[in-house]
Structures are given as structure tokens and as C-alpha cells.
Design an enzyme around this catalytic site. Sequence first.
Site, PDB file in Angstrom:
ATOM      1  CG  ASP A 431      -0.603 -79.075  65.264  1.00 11.28           C
ATOM      2  OD1 ASP A 431      -1.033 -80.510  65.039  1.00 11.28           O
ATOM      3  OD2 ASP A 431      -0.717 -79.158  66.985  1.00 11.28           O
ATOM      4  CG  ASP A 630      -1.894 -80.278  70.183  1.00  9.34           C
ATOM      5  OD1 ASP A 630      -0.379 -80.329  70.285  1.00  9.34           O
ATOM      6  OD2 ASP A 630      -2.686 -80.681  70.147  1.00  9.34           O
ATOM      7  CG  ASP A 634       2.136 -81.446  67.326  1.00  7.20           C
ATOM      8  OD1 ASP A 634       1.688 -81.917  66.456  1.00  7.20           O
ATOM      9  OD2 ASP A 634       1.315 -81.286  68.002  1.00  7.20           O
TER      10      ASP A 634
HETATM   11  N1  LIG Z   1      -9.357 -89.785  68.729  1.00  8.19           N
HETATM   12  C1  LIG Z   1     -10.404 -89.509  67.181  1.00  8.19           C
HETATM   13  N2  LIG Z   1     -11.609 -89.906  66.672  1.00  8.19           N
HETATM   14  C2  LIG Z   1     -11.488 -89.784  65.139  1.00  8.19           C
HETATM   15  N3  LIG Z   1     -10.675 -89.783  64.855  1.00  8.19           N
HETATM   16  C3  LIG Z   1      -9.780 -89.461  65.099  1.00  8.19           C
HETATM   17  C4  LIG Z   1      -8.826 -89.038  66.474  1.00  8.19           C
HETATM   18  N4  LIG Z   1      -7.579 -88.953  66.499  1.00  8.19           N
HETATM   19  C5  LIG Z   1      -7.575 -89.126  65.653  1.00  8.19           C
HETATM   20  N5  LIG Z   1      -8.017 -89.190  64.562  1.00  8.19           N
HETATM   21  C6  LIG Z   1      -8.194 -89.286  62.941  1.00  8.19           C
HETATM   22  O1  LIG Z   1      -6.442 -88.612  63.339  1.00  8.19           O
HETATM   23  C7  LIG Z   1      -6.382 -87.522  62.425  1.00  8.19           C
HETATM   24  C8  LIG Z   1      -5.210 -87.421  62.449  1.00  8.19           C
HETATM   25  O2  LIG Z   1      -4.695 -86.853  63.648  1.00  8.19           O
HETATM   26  P1  LIG Z   1      -3.748 -85.967  64.506  1.00  8.19           P
HETATM   27  O3  LIG Z   1      -3.775 -86.441  66.107  1.00  8.19           O
HETATM   28  O4  LIG Z   1      -2.626 -86.866  64.116  1.00  8.19           O
HETATM   29  O5  LIG Z   1      -3.681 -84.880  63.473  1.00  8.19           O
HETATM   30  P2  LIG Z   1      -4.774 -83.472  64.287  1.00  8.19           P
HETATM   31  O6  LIG Z   1      -5.040 -83.718  65.691  1.00  8.19           O
HETATM   32  O7  LIG Z   1      -5.720 -84.067  63.762  1.00  8.19           O
HETATM   33  O8  LIG Z   1      -3.861 -82.144  63.945  1.00  8.19           O
HETATM   34  P3  LIG Z   1      -2.044 -81.414  63.944  1.00  8.19           P
HETATM   35  O9  LIG Z   1      -1.359 -82.482  63.634  1.00  8.19           O
HETATM   36  O10 LIG Z   1      -2.794 -79.840  63.104  1.00  8.19           O
HETATM   37  O11 LIG Z   1      -2.922 -81.660  65.636  1.00  8.19           O
HETATM   38  C9  LIG Z   1      -7.783 -86.728  62.690  1.00  8.19           C
HETATM   39  O12 LIG Z   1      -7.567 -85.778  61.646  1.00  8.19           O
HETATM   40  C10 LIG Z   1      -8.863 -87.537  62.569  1.00  8.19           C
HETATM   41  O13 LIG Z   1      -9.114 -87.179  61.828  1.00  8.19           O
HETATM   42 ZN   LIG Z   2      -2.591 -80.545  66.691  1.00  4.68          ZN
END
Ligand SMILES: Nc1ncnc2c1ncn2[C@@H]1O[C@H](COP(=O)(O)OP(=O)(O)OP(=O)(O)O)[C@@H](O)[C@H]1O
Ligand SMILES: [Zn+2]
Length: 895
Positions: A431, A630, A634
Site C-alpha cells: 500500500d 496499514d 487495506d
Molecule cells: N479525509 C480525506 N480528506 C481528503 N481526501 C481524502 C480523505 N480520505 C480519502 N481521501 C481521498 O481519497 C483517496 C483515496 O484514499 P484511500 O484511503 O483509499 O487511499 P490512500 O490512503 O490515499 O492511499 P493508500 O491506498 O496508498 O493508503 C486519497 O488519496 C484522497 O485523495
Molecule cells: Zn495506506
Amino acid sequence: MRGGDSPAKAPAEAAALEERLLPPPVTRSGDAGAGGGKRGGSKWEKTYLDVLGVCCSAEVALVERLLKPIDGVRSVTVVVPSRTVVVEHDPAAVSQSHIVKALNKAGLEASVRAYGSTSGGGVARWPSPYVVASGGLLLVSLLAPLLPPLRWLALAAACAGAPPMLLRALASGLALALDINALMLVAVAGAAALGDYAEAGAIVFLFTAAEWLETLACTKASAGMSTLLTMVPPRVVLAGTGEVVSVRDVEVGTVVAVRAGEVVPVDGVVVDGQSEVDESSLTGESFPVPKLPPSEVWAGTMNMDGYIAVRTTALADDSTVARMQRLVEAAQNSRSKTQRLVDSCAKYYTPGVVVLAASVALVPLLLGAKDLKRWCQLALVLLVSACPCALVLSTPVATFCALLRAARMGVLIKGGDVLESLGEIRVAAFDKTGTITKGQFSIDGFHVVGDKVEMSQLLYWVSSIESKSSHPMAAALVEYSQSKSIQPKPENVTEFRIFPGEGISGVINGRQIFIGNRRIMARSSCYTAPEMDDHRGASIGYVIVDGDLVGAFSLSDDCRTGAAEAIMELRSMGIKSVMLTGDSRAAATRAQQQLGGVLEELHYELLPADKVSLVGDLKARAGATLMVGDGMNDAPALAASDVGVSMGLSGSAAAMETSHATLMSSDILRVPAAVALGRCTRATIAANVVVSVGAKAAVLALAVAWRPLLWAAVLADVGTCLLVVLHSMLLLREPAGTGSWRRRGGPPEACRATARSLAMRSQLDGASNGGAAGGSVRREPGCRCCQKPRKPFEQEHAAVVIDIPAPSADAEHPRATAKGDATGCCGGARVACAAPTTVTSVNCAPRGCCGGKGKGDSRVSARTSCSSNGGGGAARDPPKKAGNGCNARCCSSGK
Ligand SMILES: Nc1ncnc2c1ncn2[C@@H]1O[C@H](COP(=O)(O)OP(=O)(O)OP(=O)(O)O)[C@@H](O)[C@H]1O
Ligand SMILES: [Zn+2]
């Protein structure tokens, strides 16, 4: 929870944490509601016993038969490799000494392990008088050729050493179990009857001496197990009153005092004082971590210097270390595939061999054969070989040692099966946010779009809603607003919702606000998505209020120290690494650049379901798949992988439960170390099985072909047992890991740890830095095959779509050009290098498009969204990989 590099949380998160802690008033122990009480009120208590007489699985049944019928005993768990018995009982109904007596009556040499002791209680350092007497007499009897009457001393040696064996044989006989002691005694009696006194004495001495040696060998493992189980002090000092109370009576929200040199008794946050804490018992990290309010601390870690007051966030039974102990215990008792196979063979082996031995003795007798003595000796050799002790031990001892080793280096592995799977891993999926990167965003830009709102209003909306989110981006946005003197008011937010992979929404003063990525626009009925492509590879976020786009921001995050090394290490082990992220293409590419292009595939803009289907796809085409994440979005992918590894220590209850293994620290280098440990364990088990089966086979072959040597049979039996234990214990010693980068002169462990410690310190000091990022990995690692430096990742938007063509298919792939060789590898013999990653350049591939997709073997990053996608439901469909793996709308709308 996303594990940051440092337990020092961003202020918003810390505040949220504080909030979580404040409400429960401090009710002291002895509260009335004991009835269903989880701790204080519970009548069940666990007692840990060191039971030296437990030598193989045969005794497990015996111990259970002895203890289970006792009134007040709820459960009995026997951990064979560490010779530990865990009894859950009602102390009012049955005392510890009662339990010990019950075991000792059967000669099992049990003793209670003291709470907080670090060594396996009554481990025998010296041989018992029986062993000494038997050995002494046998030694003198060797002079029999000079003085014939001395041969009787050999018989005396057998008698002197036999009592403990007799006791155990009797006990298991009464429990209707046939154990090794009984078999050995039959062999001794047989040898004596045949007049082979020296043989009889030798059997007893070898058997008892080997048992003692085995116990000694297990001491180390036992001690390790004990440290894991008894790290937490039984009493705590209340900060307010100085009163000393039992750790089990400490409620959530209580403030306890931890002085220098003391072990932190409960999980909590520092509310006063400052100190450095050694977390090595939990994380394997050997450098102390600075703590000040509101850092989190964990039970079982050591306060090195300075006084801290800690407000507890969990009951003693729910602390991370307690959960860890439960997992370790469960892991030790879960039997792996190999072990189940061995055990089911062993079940038939013993009775089979005993029957065979009986017929070898009886059939010649009935047939009136001449050489009866030889047949009888052969039968005895068979009888002695009837205990598959070494074979039965070959798996659990190795597994136990490996689990312990893993726990010591900060990796919690949930059982032997996971260890075995770790050894088979072919692909590692990472991730991005919080795993490859630190999960600590910094804001690169924040803009008002249009003229409908003012900046201060926008910041107020964003920070108030983001205060309710635990996404790493949220902390950065809240902090940014506060730096502009805007205070968030989460209490004004209603209808807060999280859209996994998209963003969040909430209502403030009747206005519907959405914050998130491009996908959230479709959801918020805003179709005026501007093409905001950040050329530095930041993540772009949008703010939509009542259907109008009013704000946009970009933020970036840096890779963890050691991420590139970890991936290189995996590659050197023949394991390819891919990235699965919910974040944008630009952010994924930026991480890849920071890593020096070591990842072989990038998949971005994934929903949790997409991650699951990609894991399934990786499993199908490359083999056993490891997923590191994390543990929030996931979780499904972690569960779907062969081995799911969750990151981080803090609040990771859910992560610990869903994944197969947990990294207790955020050191991603433990991932290759764990895989190496898995491989080592498999090799150890295989060697153990070969040795234990081989030794028996050799003795039997010798007996049939030449002459039956009883002492050799005993030696083969107990000797291989000892050998198996000692060999397995090598797993404890070696800091598992191929350590190839270490061999190649990489930075020594201490340097990395110091770097990490320094990084943590600077974070604690509030020194947040921008893109330059001291900790980020920018070096360009060389190729593992030829050591030549990799080509830099010159194209900003290069890694869009990644193909892993089969070597033969190269010709069909016009796009697999030299330019596209991201790794710059020589294409040497190694598996990982032999399949060069090819990259379609941004010019020939429309944004988000598979770029003309390969013919069957083309691997395309699974994308589900394009700029507009109607309702949310449609956007959620997992990627269809059928045919070209690219969705048509996406291809046609490429810009
Ligand atoms: N609280 C938030 N505020 C703003 N944008 C958000 C928020 N939560 C999610 N997003 C948007 O949604 C996207 C996807 O979130 P997700 O948690 O699925 O993946 P990530 O944490 O960015 O990446 P990874 O999958 O590598 O952990 C983020 O990249 C962001 O653009
Ligand atoms: Zn992550």
C-alpha cells in the site's frame, strides 16, 4: 490506524485521542458491577507453569487428562517447545499448588512461574541425582572386562535412573496413553532379560541424560517465552495519590506514574513529564524513543530516564502487549500444515511399530527359529524406535523458535502456517500511504476556486470536517488551517460520512460539503472537474459545497526510510514488489521516483475492492502474495492475500486482528526479514524431518543388515530429539534475514536506527519539513545483477501503465523499448531482474488509459474511474480485467 514514523501525533489526532480518553470518569477498583466485569470481576485467572516433564506431544494428552477433570479448571494449554502449561482456573476453587501437585504426582516436574520473572522458573541447570547415579554406575561397570562382577553395576545403573521414567510411564498408563517412557522401560527389561546388562544401563542413562540436555536447550526458548508473557509489572503507582494498586484494577482514564527505570504498566498517553522509552520489547527497535505530552506509550516498554505521568487508554487485559501475548500463545498452539501431517502420521506410527516389534519377537518363537536372541534384540530395537519423538518435535520447536525470533524483532506472526506461507512468497504488494510513505502529508498549495467563498470560510469548513477523519491527509489539513489561525469546530459538523477511496463529507450550517479526490466530484454532482495535474506528483484534493467546486489543494508525503532497501532486499530474494494505492497516479509515480524506480508495477486510484481483486490477480499469475498495508482501507486485501502484514503499533487492534502478521514498528525492512525467516524456518523443518527419519531408518537398516544395537537405537532416538531442538534453536540466534544488503556493506543496523531515532526527535520537536525531506530515500540503488547504477526516472509522468511481458512475448510488444526499462537492469539471471518493467510514456498513453493494451500478457494497472462516472455505484465496480484490462470509457476519454 496508520502507523506514523513517530508516536508523536499531529495535534488534531492528539486532540482526538485526548477526547477519547477524557470522558470516562476515574472510578476506582472494587466497583460494584463486577458481575460481567471484564477484568476485576472475572473469577478466572491464568497460571503459567514450567513443566519440565513435557517432552513431546504424548505428554500433552497426559497433562490434559490430569488437569481438565479438576473442578475449577476452565482450560489447559500446553506449549510443548517451551515446556509451558497455561491453566485458566478459579483460584477460589483450585489453588496453584493443587495444580502443581497434580502434575508432580505424575512425575512431570512442574513449578509455578513467578509473575514478572524472566526465566523459565525451575529449569534444571544440573542433572538430577538419578542421571548422575545412573551415569556413575555405568561408568564403573565399564571396568567389567577387568573385574567381571562389575557387570552387575550396569544393571544397578538401569535401576538407579529408572524411577522418574517409571513414574511417568505409570501415570500415562493410567491415563491410557502409551508413551516413550513405557517403551523404553520395556526395552530395558528386555535387554536385562537377555542378559545385556550394559545395554539396559546404557538405555536408561542415555535416555535420562538426553532429556536433561533437551531441557537445558529449551531453557533459552522458555526464557524468551517468559519475557514475552511477563513483561508487564503487576502493580502500578497512581499519579495523584501515590497509591499502589494492581494493574488489573486500573480503569481507562486513570493517570499513573512511571519513574525512570520502570516498565510502563499500561497503554496510554503521556500527560506530564518527558523521557526516553525503550520500546525494543515490543518493536524490536533498539533505540530509545523520546516521549512527551501527548506521545503514546505502551505497556511493557521501559522508561529509561525521567518521570512521566501516563493517562491510560486501555485496560491491562486489552493492552497491545496483552493482545500480543494472546496472539503468541495462540500461534504456538496452532498447528501448521506440516505439523498436522507429521502428527497424523505419528498417530499410526507408534502402534504400528509396536505391533511389528511384537511380531518380530513372537513369530520366530512360534516357528521355532534358531537365533531367538537376535530376533528379540531386533524387536527391542524396533520398540525403542517406536517413538517418533524427534519427528513430532521437528516442526513445533522450529516454529516456536521462529515465532519468538520474529516477536523479538518486532514482527508478530500469527502461527506456523503464516510462517510457512511467508517462506513461499513470490510477490509483495505494498500500500502507499502509511506503508511505503510515512503518512505525514504536507500541504503544497491551498486555493479558493471561483469567488463564491473566502479562504477563511473554506479553511473553517475543511478543517472542521477533516477533524473527524483519521486519514493522514486530514491531520495535515487541520494543521494547515490552524497555522492560518482558523480553529476547526468539529462539533458543528453533522452527517459526517467516509467514502473509502474517495474522501469525506459533512453538513455545516445546512451546507453539504464534500472533500476528496476526483471521484468525490461525481458523487457530489459536480462535473466541472478542472484538469489540475500537479507536476511534482502531489495528491490533489477538491472541496465541493452544494454542488459547486469552491476549493482545491495539493499535498505530498515522503517515502519511509528503508522502503527502497526493503524492496531491493525482496528483489534480491526473487520477490517482485508492486504498489497498490488509493491515491492518484501522480502521487504513485512520485513515490516510485523517490524509491529510485524499484517497484515493478504501480496500480493507483484503487478502491478497497480493487485492491482485493488485484491481490487475487497477483496470486493467480505470480504465486503466493504478501500484502503490506496499514490496515484500514487495506483490510480486505490483507485478508485476501496469502500473508497480510499490517503496519504500526498504535491502536492497531483491528489491523492486528485482520492481518496474518503485524509489524510492531514502522520499520518496513522487517518485511524482507520476515520472509527470510519464513524461508529459514521451512529449511530448518525440512532438515529436521530428514534427520529424524533418516536416523531411525539407518539404525533399523543396521539392525537388519548387521546386528541389532540397542544403545545405537536409543542414541538415534534421543540424540535426534536433541539435535532437532538444537538445530531449531539456531533460528533464535540469527537476526533472520538474508541480510544481503548488510553483506554488501549497507548501513549497519545501528546507523539506521540512529537515523530513525533522529527523525523521530525532529518530528517531536515539531520540525516538519517540506518536499526536500531528510528522511526520504533518494539514492539510486544499483542493479542487483550487475551492480551498475539504475537509470534515473527522468520522465515525470512515466509510470502510468506497466507491462510485465513474458520474455518470449517481447517481440509482440513494440512498446517495450529501451527507454521503458525502468529498472535499467542488465536482464541478468535473477527472476526479479529478468522481467524488466516497461513503461508507456505519457505521450503515447492517454491519461489513465492502458495505452493500447497488450495481447493477453499485458499487465495494466486497475483503474476504475475516469473523470466522470455518474452515480457512486458504478464507480465502485471492481476493475474488469477481461480482455484488455482497461475500461472503455477510460480509453476513449483520454486527454
Ligand atoms: N479525509 C480525506 N480528506 C481528503 N481526501 C481524502 C480523505 N480520505 C480519502 N481521501 C481521498 O481519497 C483517496 C483515496 O484514499 P484511500 O484511503 O483509499 O487511499 P490512500 O490512503 O490515499 O492511499 P493508500 O491506498 O496508498 O493508503 C486519497 O488519496 C484522497 O485523495
Ligand atoms: Zn495506506
